[in-house]
Design an enzyme around this catalytic site. Structure first.
Site, PDB file in Angstrom:
ATOM      1  N   HIS A 273      -3.101  -8.878   4.276  1.00  0.00           N
ATOM      2  CA  HIS A 273      -3.630  -7.530   4.128  1.00  0.00           C
ATOM      3  C   HIS A 273      -4.320  -7.080   5.410  1.00  0.00           C
ATOM      4  CE1 HIS A 273      -4.956  -4.177   1.629  1.00  0.00           C
ATOM      5  NE2 HIS A 273      -6.167  -4.308   2.132  1.00  0.00           N
TER       6      HIS A 273
ATOM      7  N   SER B 123      -4.854   0.520   2.469  1.00  0.00           N
ATOM      8  CA  SER B 123      -5.774  -0.044   1.492  1.00  0.00           C
ATOM      9  C   SER B 123      -6.462   1.088   0.725  1.00  0.00           C
ATOM     10  CB  SER B 123      -6.755  -0.972   2.198  1.00  0.00           C
ATOM     11  OG  SER B 123      -7.385  -1.824   1.291  1.00  0.00           O
TER      12      SER B 123
ATOM     13  N   GLU C  85      -0.030 -10.317   1.259  1.00  0.00           N
ATOM     14  CA  GLU C  85      -1.233  -9.486   1.150  1.00  0.00           C
ATOM     15  C   GLU C  85      -2.491 -10.272   0.788  1.00  0.00           C
ATOM     16  OE1 GLU C  85      -1.799  -6.308   1.713  1.00  0.00           O
ATOM     17  OE2 GLU C  85       0.080  -5.214   1.541  1.00  0.00           O
TER      18      GLU C  85
END
Length: 528
Positions: free
Chosen positions: A443, A218, A337
């Site tokens: 995610h 990330s 995600e």
């Protein structure tokens, strides 16, 4: 791009032994230390925790506390200490906003520039090193949450996790804070200081300073992108891992300076001539609020800024034009995600994702392209679920196809290995398991297969097998620059359009259709 998507990208998740009188440390693995819990660094001795199978040294300062006159300055060298420093507890997390922090701002401090070292037992041969940069949108998270014992035990590598300045304290780019072009990016400079610390000290912990891989997820993945083009990062690593890093989400310096000036005005430091002194005199609680919070327009500031001396150009441009570091790259994304961010909005009651809301969500996010996106991602393909249709569109347009583009660009000059994490039912925190739609391989959920981060049910046997395989892939990449694992398919390098390794609990496999699955030709056409 909508405020929802921008705020979601800005919430890229996350986030004892008694000291003795030993006076010798591990100067080099060639002479193994009498007490493996004590190591000599360039600033002094540290004592961590040593067991038969691993060692952990926590809360080691790698730079001076960035407080007072050092607030919004590049990190400075840490002052040496006498005696043996306790390295059995992680240091405080860098200052974070109470609204976005899981512990409501507790356990945070401006004096936070510390790192943690996980190692196997001392040995004659130096081990390769992975330096992990945490995610959290550059506004939250910390290095201490990434328990690295699995990578150490199974992977037989050294792992370093670190804190870096976040939010306004890490990335405010007010022009009064420094010379022209040299403001902002203090958190990125912290990461560079930690990498220099690794270069100077890791051999004493049994790590090889010439075999350092930088890795992150990330915002941490975005940081890795930045280090691949930042001049002062050159030579500090020999390989890179980018996990779910939307590296297109960077801001140019002029916009960052304007937003930073507005931020300073809002906290009572609006006079440009006195802004620097005013900002440095503020109590830290007035600086918890990230710079981006009230920016609803197109420009928001959360993280590194390009067009500066630290980061001269947009990494996406550098990748496209062949100016990235010439190192092996492991890059990938998760199959679903964006469902995490949709879930967070649903749980907070911000949006319920009723079918009637879908056209408005698309219009808010994709503007004039909304109708085209809606035709490509119709509700009936997703069982009438606006949450799943919208998640699929943003996953493909913001994450998957950007990763595909980056992999193809980097592969023109680098050895690139691409993956998709594709477990449809990974362990997730309890609130994520009560939604009216599945979050899938969302995610950050791949992190539970590499680190013992807790907060969710344990892996089932098939997932544990996938975890073992991923650790083998990652560790072998850190070791050699090529991911491989016993019993797994051979992982080919990216060439042309693919291939990608699909990481699945029912057996990982090489996939040739990643771009087609995520409709990347469609998204490339919208960008033209």
């Amino acid at each position: 791009m909508s405020r929802l998507v921008r705020c979601a990208l800005a919430l890229l998740i996350v986030g004892a032994l008694t000291l003795g009188c030993a006076d010798t440390g591990a100067d080099a693995p060639a002479s193994l230390p009498a007490d493996p819990s004590v190591v000599k660094t360039t600033a002094g001795l540290v004592q961590g925790v040593a067991t038969l199978d691993k060692r952990n040294f926590a809360g080691i300062p790698y730079a001076a506390p960035p407080v007072g006159p050092l607030r919004w300055q590049p990190p400075q060298p840490v002052a040496p200490w006498a005696g043996v420093r306790d390295a059995t507890k992680v240091g405080p997390r860098c200052l974070q906003d109470e609204g976005s922090d899981l512990e409501m701002g507790r356990q945070t401090d401006e004096d936070c520039l510390t790192l943690n070292v996980w190692t196997p037992p001392p040995a004659e041969e130096l081990r390769p090193v992975m330096v992990w940069i945490h995610g959290g949108a550059f506004i939250n998270g910390n290095g201490g949450m990434y328990d690295s014992r699995w990578l150490v035990d199974r992977g037989d590598i050294v792992v370093v996790t670190l804190n870096y300045r976040l939010g306004a304290l890490g990335f405010l780019a007010h022009p009064a804070l420094g010379p022209q072009g040299a403001v902002g990016n203090y958190g990125l400079q912290d990461q560079q200081a930690a990498l220099r610390w690794v270069h100077d000290n890791i051999e004493a912990f049994g790590g090889d300073p010439d075999k350092v891989t930088i890795a992150g997820e990330s915002a941490g993945g975005m940081s890795v992108c930045d280090h691949m083009v930042a001049p002062e990062s050159k030579g500090l690593f020999r390989a890179a891992i980018i996990q779910s890093g939307p590296c297109q989400a960077q801001l140019a310096l002029p916009a960052a300076e304007r937003i930073s000036a507005d931020y300073a005005r809002d906290v009572g430091c609006g006079d440009p001539a006195a802004a620097a002194a005013c900002l440095r005199a503020l109590p830290d609680h007035k600086l918890r609020k990230p710079v981006w919070y009230d920016r609803i327009g197109e420009d928001t500031l959360s993280g590194p800024v390009y067009g500066t001396t630290v980061l001269p150009e947009d990494p996406m441009v550098a990748f496209r034009e062949g100016r990235a570091a010439d190192v092996p790259v492991l890059i990938g994304s998760n199959r679903d995600e964006f469902t995490l961010f949709v879930a967070l909005q649903y749980l907070r009651g911000t949006t319920q994702y009723a079918p009637g809301e879908y056209p408005g969500l698309l219009a808010d996010t994709f503007g004039s392209d909304a109708a085209a996106v809606g035709a490509r991602y119709p509700l009936d393909r997703y069982g009438g679920s606006a949450a799943l249709a919208y998640s699929a569109a943003v996953t493909d347009g913001v994450f998957a196809c950007i990763a595909d583009e980056m992999a193809d660009q980097l592969a023109t000059a680098n050895d690139v290995y691409a993956y998709e994490f594709n477990d449809p039912n990974p362990p997730a925190p309890e609130p994520m398991r009560t939604l009216p739609f599945p979050v899938g391989a969302s995610h950050s959920l791949e992190l539970r297969y590499l680190f013992d981060v807790g907060g969710a049910p344990p892996l089932n046997p098939a997932q544990q097998q996938l975890s073992d395989q991923m650790i083998d892939f990652w560790a072998q990449f850190v070791r050699t620059g090529v991911p491989s694992a016993d019993g797994a398919p051979e992982w080919p390098a990216v060439s042309g359009d693919g291939p990608w390794m699909s990481l699945q609990p029912d057996g990982s496999r090489v996939a040739e259709d990643f771009g087609r699955q995520h409709q990347c030709d469609f998204w490339a056409g919208l960008q033209r």
